[in-house]
Structure formats: C-alpha cells, structure tokens
Design a protein around this motif. Structure first.
Motif, PDB file in Angstrom:
ATOM      1  N   TYR A   2     -23.367  -8.220 -36.945  1.00 43.89           N
ATOM      2  CA  TYR A   2     -22.496  -8.980 -37.838  1.00 43.89           C
ATOM      3  C   TYR A   2     -22.926  -8.826 -39.284  1.00 43.89           C
ATOM      4  O   TYR A   2     -22.099  -8.715 -40.178  1.00 43.89           O
ATOM      5  CB  TYR A   2     -22.504 -10.454 -37.416  1.00 43.89           C
ATOM      6  CG  TYR A   2     -21.631 -11.335 -38.266  1.00 43.89           C
ATOM      7  CD1 TYR A   2     -20.254 -11.260 -38.182  1.00 43.89           C
ATOM      8  CD2 TYR A   2     -22.187 -12.236 -39.161  1.00 43.89           C
ATOM      9  CE1 TYR A   2     -19.447 -12.055 -38.949  1.00 43.89           C
ATOM     10  CE2 TYR A   2     -21.387 -13.047 -39.952  1.00 43.89           C
ATOM     11  CZ  TYR A   2     -20.019 -12.955 -39.832  1.00 43.89           C
ATOM     12  OH  TYR A   2     -19.213 -13.747 -40.613  1.00 43.89           O
ATOM     13  N   GLY A   3     -24.216  -8.765 -39.526  1.00 43.10           N
ATOM     14  CA  GLY A   3     -24.742  -8.613 -40.876  1.00 43.10           C
ATOM     15  C   GLY A   3     -24.370  -7.279 -41.502  1.00 43.10           C
ATOM     16  O   GLY A   3     -24.066  -7.186 -42.680  1.00 43.10           O
ATOM     17  N   ARG A   6     -20.698  -7.308 -42.465  1.00 42.01           N
ATOM     18  CA  ARG A   6     -20.533  -8.146 -43.652  1.00 42.01           C
ATOM     19  C   ARG A   6     -20.973  -7.405 -44.907  1.00 42.01           C
ATOM     20  O   ARG A   6     -20.317  -7.476 -45.953  1.00 42.01           O
ATOM     21  CB  ARG A   6     -21.340  -9.426 -43.465  1.00 42.01           C
ATOM     22  CG  ARG A   6     -21.016 -10.501 -44.396  1.00 42.01           C
ATOM     23  CD  ARG A   6     -21.758 -11.732 -43.999  1.00 42.01           C
ATOM     24  NE  ARG A   6     -21.162 -12.875 -44.635  1.00 42.01           N
ATOM     25  CZ  ARG A   6     -21.522 -14.105 -44.427  1.00 42.01           C
ATOM     26  NH1 ARG A   6     -22.481 -14.366 -43.570  1.00 42.01           N
ATOM     27  NH2 ARG A   6     -20.950 -15.095 -45.049  1.00 42.01           N
ATOM     28  N   ALA A   7     -22.070  -6.666 -44.812  1.00 40.71           N
ATOM     29  CA  ALA A   7     -22.569  -5.901 -45.954  1.00 40.71           C
ATOM     30  C   ALA A   7     -21.583  -4.786 -46.315  1.00 40.71           C
ATOM     31  O   ALA A   7     -21.341  -4.527 -47.500  1.00 40.71           O
ATOM     32  CB  ALA A   7     -23.936  -5.309 -45.628  1.00 40.71           C
ATOM     33  N   LEU A   9     -18.370  -4.853 -45.806  1.00 46.47           N
ATOM     34  CA  LEU A   9     -17.216  -5.515 -46.404  1.00 46.47           C
ATOM     35  C   LEU A   9     -17.494  -5.873 -47.859  1.00 46.47           C
ATOM     36  O   LEU A   9     -16.656  -5.666 -48.733  1.00 46.47           O
ATOM     37  CB  LEU A   9     -16.838  -6.762 -45.609  1.00 46.47           C
ATOM     38  CG  LEU A   9     -15.651  -7.556 -46.119  1.00 46.47           C
ATOM     39  CD1 LEU A   9     -14.395  -6.684 -46.093  1.00 46.47           C
ATOM     40  CD2 LEU A   9     -15.436  -8.804 -45.282  1.00 46.47           C
ATOM     41  N   ARG A  10     -18.671  -6.383 -48.147  1.00 47.20           N
ATOM     42  CA  ARG A  10     -19.043  -6.709 -49.521  1.00 47.20           C
ATOM     43  C   ARG A  10     -19.040  -5.463 -50.405  1.00 47.20           C
ATOM     44  O   ARG A  10     -18.569  -5.498 -51.539  1.00 47.20           O
ATOM     45  CB  ARG A  10     -20.426  -7.359 -49.563  1.00 47.20           C
ATOM     46  CG  ARG A  10     -20.389  -8.821 -49.319  1.00 47.20           C
ATOM     47  CD  ARG A  10     -21.712  -9.451 -49.730  1.00 47.20           C
ATOM     48  NE  ARG A  10     -21.981 -10.531 -48.805  1.00 47.20           N
ATOM     49  CZ  ARG A  10     -23.105 -10.734 -48.144  1.00 47.20           C
ATOM     50  NH1 ARG A  10     -24.129  -9.934 -48.326  1.00 47.20           N
ATOM     51  NH2 ARG A  10     -23.245 -11.738 -47.327  1.00 47.20           N
TER      52      ARG A  10
END
Length: 66
Positions: A2-3, A6-7, A9-10
């Motif tokens: 998940y991390g 998320r990274a 996506l950022r």
C-alpha cells in the motif's frame, strides 16, 4: 504494498502539477477554434432551412394545448 502505491500516486500528482496551464500560443489556438466553431454554428442556425424548422418547432410549442 500500500505504501508503494501511495508513493507512486504522490509522484504522479507532483508531475501533473508541474504543468500550470496553457501557454499564450495554446490560448490563441483555442480562441481561434472557438470563434471558427461559433461562426459555423451561426451559419447553420441562420440558414433558411434550419431557421424555418426552428420557427415551426416554436410555433408548435406555443400552440400546444395542455
């Protein structure tokens, strides 16, 4: 897992924010295209056949009985 998503996506959001908008030439092309479309639409709407059909539609709508 998940991390990492998320990274990614950022990072994608940061790259997309780098483009702040259209440049002057893009605005000019957009304006010319909008004016050309407006002229074309005006010519179509004010042509004899379309004008007569629009008038018939308005007449029928105004004379409709409720």
């Amino acid at each position: 897992m998940y991390g990492k998503a998320r990274a990614r996506l950022r990072a994608l959001v940061r790259r997309m924010r780098g483009d702040r908008g259209m440049v002057t030439s893009e605005y000019a092309v957009g304006i010319v295209a909008a004016v050309a479309f407006a002229v074309l639409l005006y010519e179509v709407v004010t042509s004899g056949q379309v004008r007569a059909e629009l008038q018939n539609i308005v007449r029928r709508a105004l004379s409709a009985r409720t």
